[in-house]
Each structure stands twice: as structure tokens, then as C-alpha cells.
Design a protein around this motif. Sequence first.
Motif, PDB file in Angstrom:
ATOM      1  N   ILE A 174       0.867  -1.189   0.000  1.00  0.00           N
ATOM      2  CA  ILE A 174       0.000   0.000   0.000  1.00  0.00           C
ATOM      3  C   ILE A 174       0.902   1.237   0.000  1.00  0.00           C
ATOM      4  N   LEU A 175       0.748   2.078  -1.015  1.00  0.00           N
ATOM      5  CA  LEU A 175       1.568   3.281  -1.106  1.00  0.00           C
ATOM      6  C   LEU A 175       0.915   4.415  -0.319  1.00  0.00           C
ATOM      7  N   ALA A 176       1.663   4.951   0.629  1.00  0.00           N
ATOM      8  CA  ALA A 176       1.086   5.986   1.498  1.00  0.00           C
ATOM      9  C   ALA A 176       2.125   7.008   1.926  1.00  0.00           C
ATOM     10  N   ALA A 177       3.109   7.248   1.066  1.00  0.00           N
ATOM     11  CA  ALA A 177       4.198   8.143   1.456  1.00  0.00           C
ATOM     12  C   ALA A 177       3.987   9.571   0.985  1.00  0.00           C
ATOM     13  N   MET A 222       9.962   2.611   5.065  1.00  0.00           N
ATOM     14  CA  MET A 222      10.115   4.065   4.971  1.00  0.00           C
ATOM     15  C   MET A 222      10.645   4.452   3.604  1.00  0.00           C
ATOM     16  N   GLN A 223       9.954   5.356   2.957  1.00  0.00           N
ATOM     17  CA  GLN A 223      10.462   5.970   1.733  1.00  0.00           C
ATOM     18  C   GLN A 223      10.801   7.412   2.120  1.00  0.00           C
ATOM     19  N   LEU A 224      12.059   7.664   2.369  1.00  0.00           N
ATOM     20  CA  LEU A 224      12.445   8.958   2.955  1.00  0.00           C
ATOM     21  C   LEU A 224      12.212  10.119   2.005  1.00  0.00           C
ATOM     22  N   GLY A 277       8.651   8.986  -6.497  1.00  0.00           N
ATOM     23  CA  GLY A 277       7.703   8.423  -7.465  1.00  0.00           C
ATOM     24  C   GLY A 277       7.165   7.062  -7.055  1.00  0.00           C
ATOM     25  N   THR A 278       6.110   6.655  -7.748  1.00  0.00           N
ATOM     26  CA  THR A 278       5.433   5.399  -7.389  1.00  0.00           C
ATOM     27  C   THR A 278       6.322   4.174  -7.643  1.00  0.00           C
ATOM     28  N   GLY A 279       7.140   4.229  -8.677  1.00  0.00           N
ATOM     29  CA  GLY A 279       8.049   3.112  -8.967  1.00  0.00           C
ATOM     30  C   GLY A 279       9.098   2.984  -7.871  1.00  0.00           C
ATOM     31  N   GLY A 308      -5.878  14.770 -15.055  1.00  0.00           N
ATOM     32  CA  GLY A 308      -5.009  14.494 -13.914  1.00  0.00           C
ATOM     33  C   GLY A 308      -4.510  13.051 -13.862  1.00  0.00           C
ATOM     34  N   TYR A 309      -5.187  12.163 -14.534  1.00  0.00           N
ATOM     35  CA  TYR A 309      -4.811  10.743 -14.467  1.00  0.00           C
ATOM     36  C   TYR A 309      -3.848  10.349 -15.587  1.00  0.00           C
ATOM     37  N   GLY A 310      -3.147   9.250 -15.370  1.00  0.00           N
ATOM     38  CA  GLY A 310      -2.365   8.628 -16.427  1.00  0.00           C
ATOM     39  C   GLY A 310      -3.314   7.993 -17.431  1.00  0.00           C
ATOM     40  N   ARG A 311      -3.010   8.147 -18.732  1.00  0.00           N
ATOM     41  CA  ARG A 311      -3.909   7.619 -19.765  1.00  0.00           C
ATOM     42  C   ARG A 311      -3.414   6.265 -20.255  1.00  0.00           C
ATOM     43  N   ASN A 342      -5.516   5.101 -15.853  1.00  0.00           N
ATOM     44  CA  ASN A 342      -4.872   4.186 -14.909  1.00  0.00           C
ATOM     45  C   ASN A 342      -5.374   4.497 -13.509  1.00  0.00           C
ATOM     46  N   THR A 343      -5.965   3.532 -12.841  1.00  0.00           N
ATOM     47  CA  THR A 343      -6.398   3.764 -11.452  1.00  0.00           C
ATOM     48  C   THR A 343      -5.194   3.754 -10.517  1.00  0.00           C
ATOM     49  N   GLY A 344      -4.068   3.221 -10.992  1.00  0.00           N
ATOM     50  CA  GLY A 344      -2.873   3.101 -10.158  1.00  0.00           C
ATOM     51  C   GLY A 344      -2.745   1.711  -9.563  1.00  0.00           C
ATOM     52  N   ILE A 345      -3.867   0.997  -9.522  1.00  0.00           N
ATOM     53  CA  ILE A 345      -3.863  -0.340  -8.917  1.00  0.00           C
ATOM     54  C   ILE A 345      -3.413  -1.377  -9.951  1.00  0.00           C
ATOM     55  N   TYR A 352      10.367   8.362 -10.667  1.00  0.00           N
ATOM     56  CA  TYR A 352      10.383   6.981 -11.155  1.00  0.00           C
ATOM     57  C   TYR A 352       8.940   6.496 -11.176  1.00  0.00           C
ATOM     58  N   TYR A 353       8.385   6.390 -12.370  1.00  0.00           N
ATOM     59  CA  TYR A 353       6.968   6.045 -12.519  1.00  0.00           C
ATOM     60  C   TYR A 353       6.771   4.531 -12.522  1.00  0.00           C
ATOM     61  N   LEU A 354       5.882   4.052 -11.704  1.00  0.00           N
ATOM     62  CA  LEU A 354       5.517   2.638 -11.760  1.00  0.00           C
ATOM     63  C   LEU A 354       4.838   2.328 -13.105  1.00  0.00           C
ATOM     64  N   THR A 355       4.173   3.344 -13.625  1.00  0.00           N
ATOM     65  CA  THR A 355       3.426   3.186 -14.881  1.00  0.00           C
ATOM     66  C   THR A 355       4.328   2.877 -16.077  1.00  0.00           C
ATOM     67  N   ASP A 356       5.613   3.201 -15.963  1.00  0.00           N
ATOM     68  CA  ASP A 356       6.539   2.879 -17.062  1.00  0.00           C
ATOM     69  C   ASP A 356       6.728   1.370 -17.224  1.00  0.00           C
TER      70      ASP A 356
HETATM   71  C1  UD1 Z   1      -0.631   8.041 -10.145  1.00  0.00           C
HETATM   72  C2  UD1 Z   1      -0.295   7.309 -11.436  1.00  0.00           C
HETATM   73  C3  UD1 Z   1      -1.340   7.676 -12.484  1.00  0.00           C
HETATM   74  C4  UD1 Z   1      -2.707   7.312 -11.993  1.00  0.00           C
HETATM   75  C5  UD1 Z   1      -2.984   7.940 -10.643  1.00  0.00           C
HETATM   76  C6  UD1 Z   1      -4.261   7.392 -10.080  1.00  0.00           C
HETATM   77  C7  UD1 Z   1       2.123   7.057 -11.554  1.00  0.00           C
HETATM   78  C8  UD1 Z   1       3.369   7.594 -12.112  1.00  0.00           C
HETATM   79  N1  UD1 Z   1       1.004   7.714 -11.856  1.00  0.00           N
HETATM   80  O1  UD1 Z   1      -0.510   9.420 -10.387  1.00  0.00           O
HETATM   81  O2  UD1 Z   1      -1.087   6.996 -13.682  1.00  0.00           O
HETATM   82  O3  UD1 Z   1      -3.700   7.727 -12.926  1.00  0.00           O
HETATM   83  O4  UD1 Z   1      -1.932   7.655  -9.731  1.00  0.00           O
HETATM   84  O5  UD1 Z   1      -4.626   8.060  -8.915  1.00  0.00           O
HETATM   85  O6  UD1 Z   1       2.138   6.066 -10.877  1.00  0.00           O
HETATM   86  N2  UD1 Z   1       3.356   7.680  -3.473  1.00  0.00           N
HETATM   87  C9  UD1 Z   1       4.368   7.227  -2.658  1.00  0.00           C
HETATM   88  N3  UD1 Z   1       5.644   7.589  -2.933  1.00  0.00           N
HETATM   89  C10 UD1 Z   1       5.969   8.370  -3.968  1.00  0.00           C
HETATM   90  C11 UD1 Z   1       4.929   8.834  -4.800  1.00  0.00           C
HETATM   91  C12 UD1 Z   1       3.638   8.478  -4.533  1.00  0.00           C
HETATM   92  O7  UD1 Z   1       4.117   6.505  -1.702  1.00  0.00           O
HETATM   93  O8  UD1 Z   1       7.165   8.644  -4.131  1.00  0.00           O
HETATM   94  C13 UD1 Z   1       1.982   7.269  -3.185  1.00  0.00           C
HETATM   95  C14 UD1 Z   1       1.067   8.432  -2.795  1.00  0.00           C
HETATM   96  O9  UD1 Z   1       1.039   8.593  -1.404  1.00  0.00           O
HETATM   97  C15 UD1 Z   1      -0.272   7.975  -3.348  1.00  0.00           C
HETATM   98  C16 UD1 Z   1       0.089   7.133  -4.559  1.00  0.00           C
HETATM   99  O10 UD1 Z   1       1.427   6.744  -4.363  1.00  0.00           O
HETATM  100  O11 UD1 Z   1      -0.948   7.136  -2.428  1.00  0.00           O
HETATM  101  C17 UD1 Z   1      -0.066   7.887  -5.870  1.00  0.00           C
HETATM  102  O12 UD1 Z   1       0.762   9.014  -5.859  1.00  0.00           O
HETATM  103  P1  UD1 Z   1       0.342  10.364  -6.558  1.00  0.00           P
HETATM  104  O13 UD1 Z   1       1.456  11.331  -6.499  1.00  0.00           O
HETATM  105  O14 UD1 Z   1      -0.980  10.808  -6.037  1.00  0.00           O
HETATM  106  O15 UD1 Z   1       0.176   9.852  -8.057  1.00  0.00           O
HETATM  107  P2  UD1 Z   1      -0.481  10.579  -9.239  1.00  0.00           P
HETATM  108  O16 UD1 Z   1       0.410  11.663  -9.718  1.00  0.00           O
HETATM  109  O17 UD1 Z   1      -1.867  10.953  -8.895  1.00  0.00           O
END
Ligand code: UD1
Length: 453
Positions: free
Chosen positions: A7-10, A72-74, A78-80, A135-138, A167-170, A194-198
Motif C-alpha cells: 500500500i503506497l502511502a508516502a 520508509m520511503q524517505l 515516485g510510485t516506482g 489528472g490521471y495517467g492515460r 490508470n487507477t494506479g492499482i 520513477y513512474y511505476l506506470t513505465d
Molecule cells: C498516479 C499514477 C497515475 C494514476 C494515478 C491514479 C504514476 C506515475 N502515476 O498518479 O497513472 O492515474 O496515480 O490516482 O504512478 N506515493 C508514494 N511515494 C511516492 C509517490 C507516490 O508513496 O514517491 C503514493 C502516494 O502517497 C499515493 C500514490 O502513491 O498514495 C499515488 O501518488 P500520486 O502522487 O498521487 O500519483 P499521481 O500523480 O496521482
Amino acid sequence: MSLAIIILAAGKGTRMKSAKPKVMHTLAGKPLLQHVIDTAKQLNPANLAVVCGNGGDEVVPYVQKQGINTVMQLEQKGTGHAVEQAKASFANSKQVLVLYGDVPMISTETLQELIDCGEQNSLKVLTAVLDDPTGYGRIVRDHDDNMLCITEEKDADDETRLINEINTGIMCIPTSWLREALSQLDNNNAQGEYYLTDLIAKAVAQGIEINSVTCDDEMEVAGVNNRVQLAEQESYYQQKRATELMMAGVTFRDPARVDIRGELTAGQDVTIDINVIFEGVNSIADNVDIGANCIIINSVIHEGAEILPNSIIENAEVGTDCSVGPYARLRPGTKLSAKAKVGNFVEIKNANIGLGSKINHLSYIGDTEMGADVNIGAGTITCNYDGANKHRTVIGDRVFVGSDTQLVAPVTVEDGATIGAGSTIRKTAPADALTLTKSEQRTVRGWQRPVKK
Ligand code: UD1
Ligand code: CA
């Protein structure tokens, strides 16, 4: 087939304009993150970890005290990068499901559908089709509908921005491939992250199968970024709960004016008037009526009971066919036996009230054992506290206590006793007798009222 969940929450949650970390803001009385944790647990993952960063001093202990690992992600790169930080926690799994701490309404059913779609070693993406995808990734697909890549809005050209599948991100990712792929991500993009989406484009290049599930319910995959969205999610959630309860036989005078924060089980032919708040775990049996503006916390209400408006019931049990309120307060440890009646401006705490007993007006009954068929007059007070300790009051069956009486605990009023109005009872009041403590009425003839000097 072992599953790990991350669960990403940083993230910071700047738009909440809050000193509190975003994922700790509450929806239906429970932090956003807790909704996601509870849903994740339903999938019985072999591993569950929460990536924390901003607000970690609050989020980390909150998560750890539930026996869940944190990473911890200090720096939020990015999501990746966030998923990579957690790689130790999914080392032994076959698939990794990535969830977001700020997408609270995602359902177990949708996640299960995603996990089950396609081969185990394929990459699975949860998408949604939105009228306004801003605002979302396409999700970029070829003419045969095969997914090619995900392009973030900030990196997208005008044509890509017209795509409304997002992309919902999930995602659910095969672990053996993920570890290698994460190490190949770069941050050459508009946000320098660093995008997880890549991963999608990488999977395409490496011949990894990609599957997707499209979620029809926008609210399920909507993120909370500001307090307006938080309020929208709250009413979505409340409406959903109210609908479930209505389908199960509950009448709401107005289903838009009820708040269910926690678990509520209700029987049939329950009627709930407007502005009632339920907190914690509550259970309400058949034919219960709840009036307007009541607050009910961790309580059990038995069949046929009637709760009149503006009453507050906390950690209490209300027996069959009881009547409570209006304006009653049942505090923790109150247990009303069947047919008991508690009227207006009555406070009860840590007390057992026997079958059919009545406390109708303006009284305080605390630390009390009360028998059946008792009648407590208006303005009766149990003086349970001596300034240092609490003491119990014992009242037998068929007792009648006259109005404006003080029962100074520890004290006993025996079965069938009658207490004259205005008494202060400090010693046992014997069974079946009248006890009075005020002197008899007398008249002073020729008495002069004091006059101003
Ligand atoms: C992300 C997706 C996007 C998607 C959207 C859905 C990427 C690059 N983009 O964009 O395609 O449409 O979510 O809501 O993945 N987080 C971390 N560490 C980080 C960055 C983010 O834990 O370094 C967590 C945030 O707390 C959040 C989630 O990851 O819970 C998404 O991060 P956020 O910056 O909101 O992503 P978006 O730019 O909205
Ligand atoms: Ca971002």
C-alpha cells in the motif's frame, strides 16, 4: 499462489491543507488508510506492507501496532521508487498487488477480479473510463486494443489527453519480473519521478502479457486529494451503507441524513429518523424505532425498543420494548432490562435497571443495581462519588422513590420500600416501609418576611 500487497502511502497530500497526513484523515470514522488495509486483509495476502514517508511519525506507529510491516520511503521519488523500497517484503511471493492509501473505496470484489484475470505471470492493470480524465495517467492502446503504455497527464500530448481510459494506479505484477523491471526504471519525465506506470511499456517490449480490468464504479477507484473529494467519498460510502440496510428491511426517513461510522447490523422493520449517527459496532433488532438526532455508540438495542429524539447511547444495552428519551443519555455500562423506561434529561451510567422499572425525568443513576418494577421520581440523584471513590447503590424490586431524593452511596433500598419526596438517604431503607428524612411540615404564624435594610 502467494500474494503480497503493497500500500503506497508516502505522498504528502498538499491539497488537504492539513498538518495531519492525508491517509490519516477519516472516512466514516476510520482513517483512509485503514479502509485500504481492511480491504487488503480480506484477500489474505501472504505479505502486507505499507510504504510510509510524509507524516511517518504518525502513520508508522499506527500501522505497526496492527502487526503490519512498514517501509520508509524517505524521499518521494515516485510510485516506482516507492514500490522498489518495499521489495524485501514481497521477495517470496508470486504476485504483488499495489494499492494506494488514498483510494479508500476500492472493493475486495474488484481486486479479486483483477488478481484472477489472465495468467499468473501477466501484468494486470485496473483501469476506468472517465468522462473527465484530467489528472490521471492515460491508457494508450493499439488498434487491436492491446495496451502499449501509460502516459502521465504531464507527459501527454493533446491527442493522448483525449483518451478517457485511465490508470487507477492499482496493478498486480508478477514478482519475478517486477524486481528486475524496477531496477530498469528511469526518471526522464516531466516530474523527474520513477513512474511505476513505465512498467507497461517495459512489459510490452519484453513480451510480458498484459491484462486489464475496467472498473465500472468511478467512486471505487477515485483518489482523495482534497477535502471536497473526501466529502464526496463520505457521502458515497454513507449512501451505499444506507442502501444495503434499506434492502435488508430498514426504513430511513431520509437515507441522505444518516451517518454510519463502523459496523451496524439491523433487523427488519427498523425505522431510523434523520440525523442519527452510529459509531463503532452497533446491533439493532427487529422493530426498533430510532428518533431524530440520536447518537448510538457500541451498543445493542433489542427488539421493539423505542429511542426518542436527541438521545445518546454509548456502550450500553437496551432491552426488549424499552423506551429511552427524548434527551436521555445512557453512558457506558448501562443495561436496561425489558420494558424499562428512561425519560427526558436522565443520565445513567454503569447501572443495571430491572424489568419494567421507570426513571422518567431529570435523574442521575450511576453505579447502581436496580430491581424490577421500580419507580424513580423526578430529580433523584445517586450520590455515587465521595470525592475519591465511587460507591454502589442497591435498589430492590417494587421500590418507589419520591422526587428530589438523594441516595448517598454506598446505600441499599430494600424490596418494596417507599422513600418520601426530598429525602437524603444515607442508611438502609428497610423493606416494605416508608422512609422519610425531612421533618414534618409545620406552620409559623405571624412570621415576618425579611425586609431590605
Ligand atoms: C498516479 C499514477 C497515475 C494514476 C494515478 C491514479 C504514476 C506515475 N502515476 O498518479 O497513472 O492515474 O496515480 O490516482 O504512478 N506515493 C508514494 N511515494 C511516492 C509517490 C507516490 O508513496 O514517491 C503514493 C502516494 O502517497 C499515493 C500514490 O502513491 O498514495 C499515488 O501518488 P500520486 O502522487 O498521487 O500519483 P499521481 O500523480 O496521482
Ligand atoms: Ca504525482
